[in-house]
Design a protein around this motif. Structure first.
Motif, short mmCIF file in Angstrom:
data_model
loop_
_atom_site.label_atom_id
_atom_site.label_comp_id
_atom_site.label_asym_id
_atom_site.label_seq_id
_atom_site.Cartn_x
_atom_site.Cartn_y
_atom_site.Cartn_z
N VAL A 115 0.84 -1.21 0.00
CA VAL A 115 0.00 0.00 0.00
C VAL A 115 0.87 1.26 0.00
O VAL A 115 0.63 2.21 -0.76
CB VAL A 115 -0.95 0.00 1.21
N LEU A 116 1.89 1.27 0.84
CA LEU A 116 2.80 2.42 0.89
C LEU A 116 3.54 2.60 -0.43
O LEU A 116 3.75 3.73 -0.89
CB LEU A 116 3.79 2.25 2.05
N ALA A 117 3.95 1.49 -1.03
CA ALA A 117 4.68 1.57 -2.30
C ALA A 117 3.80 2.14 -3.41
O ALA A 117 4.25 2.98 -4.20
CB ALA A 117 5.20 0.18 -2.69
N LEU A 118 2.55 1.70 -3.48
CA LEU A 118 1.63 2.22 -4.49
C LEU A 118 1.37 3.71 -4.28
O LEU A 118 1.32 4.49 -5.25
CB LEU A 118 0.32 1.44 -4.46
N ALA A 119 1.20 4.10 -3.02
CA ALA A 119 0.97 5.52 -2.73
C ALA A 119 2.18 6.36 -3.12
O ALA A 119 2.04 7.44 -3.70
CB ALA A 119 0.64 5.70 -1.25
N LEU A 120 3.37 5.86 -2.80
CA LEU A 120 4.59 6.60 -3.13
C LEU A 120 4.79 6.69 -4.63
O LEU A 120 5.15 7.74 -5.17
CB LEU A 120 5.80 5.93 -2.48
N ALA A 121 4.53 5.59 -5.35
CA ALA A 121 4.68 5.60 -6.81
C ALA A 121 3.70 6.56 -7.46
O ALA A 121 4.06 7.31 -8.38
CB ALA A 121 4.49 4.18 -7.35
N ALA A 122 2.46 6.57 -6.98
CA ALA A 122 1.46 7.49 -7.53
C ALA A 122 1.85 8.94 -7.26
O ALA A 122 1.73 9.80 -8.15
CB ALA A 122 0.09 7.18 -6.92
N PHE A 123 2.32 9.22 -6.06
CA PHE A 123 2.75 10.58 -5.73
C PHE A 123 3.93 11.01 -6.60
O PHE A 123 3.98 12.15 -7.07
CB PHE A 123 3.13 10.65 -4.25
N ALA A 124 4.88 10.09 -6.81
CA ALA A 124 6.06 10.43 -7.61
C ALA A 124 5.68 10.73 -9.05
O ALA A 124 6.24 11.65 -9.68
CB ALA A 124 7.07 9.28 -7.56
N VAL A 125 4.73 9.98 -9.59
CA VAL A 125 4.30 10.22 -10.97
C VAL A 125 3.54 11.54 -11.09
O VAL A 125 3.77 12.33 -12.02
CB VAL A 125 3.43 9.05 -11.46
N ILE A 126 2.65 11.80 -10.15
CA ILE A 126 1.82 13.01 -10.21
C ILE A 126 2.63 14.26 -9.88
O ILE A 126 2.55 15.28 -10.57
CB ILE A 126 0.62 12.88 -9.27
N ARG A 127 3.41 14.19 -8.81
CA ARG A 127 4.11 15.38 -8.32
C ARG A 127 5.41 15.65 -9.07
O ARG A 127 5.72 16.80 -9.39
CB ARG A 127 4.41 15.20 -6.83
N TRP A 128 6.18 14.60 -9.35
CA TRP A 128 7.51 14.80 -9.93
C TRP A 128 7.62 14.29 -11.37
O TRP A 128 8.71 14.38 -11.95
CB TRP A 128 8.57 14.10 -9.06
N ARG A 129 6.54 13.75 -11.93
CA ARG A 129 6.58 13.17 -13.27
C ARG A 129 7.69 12.11 -13.37
O ARG A 129 8.40 12.01 -14.38
CB ARG A 129 6.80 14.26 -14.33
N ASP A 130 7.80 11.32 -12.34
CA ASP A 130 8.86 10.32 -12.23
C ASP A 130 8.32 8.98 -12.71
O ASP A 130 7.66 8.25 -11.96
CB ASP A 130 9.35 10.23 -10.78
N ARG A 131 8.57 8.63 -13.95
CA ARG A 131 7.99 7.42 -14.51
C ARG A 131 8.73 6.15 -14.15
O ARG A 131 8.23 5.05 -14.41
CB ARG A 131 7.93 7.54 -16.04
#
Length: 288
Positions: A115-131
């Motif tokens: 759950v934490l990993a999915l939340a972090l990945a989603a935040f990284a994509v939305i906030r930092w455009r980190d694909r």
């Protein structure tokens, strides 16, 4: 140690890039060595640098785990030490401490970590455009789970017997909670730390280490694992994270980034460099 390293005058801003560039420059004058290294750094070759490094670290990690697995089965001192720690934790537990330890150990649960990993990945994509963050976390977690289960089945060590609930949890060595927390929280610190100043990055790294050690300690104090189990779990988790971070270029978090830099430097033709011209950018040339 992290603070001392970060404030050292020799610490590069981007270690992955600088080390790769230095490696390429070092082999450039040596023709034969240059050909070998360029071949090993070729990311299009099946026997390129990444695969060579991955196999080397995997073999070394497997050797270390094999030695520890041998010791826990054959050396009485290891088991005696595990028994002492387990007995102390069982004798000094209370209802309050047990509740708190369960809350800590849940931080290493695979369900919570996913759950934490999915939340972090989603935040990284939305906030930092980190694909690349999602693929990096997926590689860390899936690989860690597969390796841990494989080692557990291979070693087949029994869990402590003071708590009857431990017997139903499967093999004991290494601790899955410890390896998962060590790998995931280190990976999370790498992703988050890329966007923080140096002092804040140190705090995040320290927090990641502290959480992993706390989870490992909770497994022992709850009598769910032996002390040697969690040591093996932490070692395995951090080793797998280190391998994944090397493959993804460290803080660059781009696969083959360091390899591309080193290969380009090694393949570059030898030519004299005039310091003033080489260091001057477009703006400085315009001023001149």
């Amino acid at each position: 140690m992290a603070r001392w390293y970060a404030h050292s005058s020799v610490t590069p801003v981007e270690p992955a890039v600088e080390i790769a560039r230095a490696a390429g420059e070092a082999v450039r004058p040596h023709t034969r060595l240059r050909r070998i290294v360029v071949g090993r750094l070729d990311r299009t070759a099946a026997t390129g640098f990444l695969l060579t490094l991955a196999l080397s670290i995997t073999l070394l990690g497997g050797l270390a785990l094999g030695v520890l697995a041998f010791l826990v089965h054959r050396v009485a001192f290891i088991q005696d030490s595990d028994n002492v720690v387990a007995t102390w934790g069982y004798d000094h537990r209370s209802a309050t401490s047990t509740t708190g330890l369960h809350a800590v150990t849940d931080l290493g649960s695979l369900d919570i970590v996913v759950v934490l990993a999915l939340a972090l990945a989603a935040f990284a994509v939305i906030r930092w455009r980190d694909r690349w963050s999602f693929l990096f976390l997926l590689t860390v977690l899936v690989g860690m789970e597969a390796i841990t289960l494989g080692v557990k089945d291979l070693v087949g060590r029994l869990r402590p017997t003071l708590d009857p609930a431990a017997a139903s949890l499967g093999p004991s060595f290494p601790s899955g909670h410890s390896s998962t927390s060590a790998a995931f929280y280190a990976a999370a610190a790498l992703i988050i730390g890329r966007h923080l100043p140096r002092r804040a990055r140190q705090i995040v790294v320290a927090a990641a280490v502290a959480v992993a050690v706390a989870v490992a300690a909770s497994r022992v104090l709850l009598d769910l694992h032996w002390l040697s189990d969690v040591i093996g779990g932490l070692s395995l988790g951090w080793a797998w994270f280190a391998l994944c971070s090397v493959v993804f270029g460290g803080r660059l978090l781009t696969p083959t980034a360091g390899v591309d830099v080193a290969a380009a430097e090694a393949a570059a033709p030898l030519r004299p460099i005039r310091r003033g011209v080489a260091c001057a950018g477009p703006e400085s040339r315009v001023r001149r």
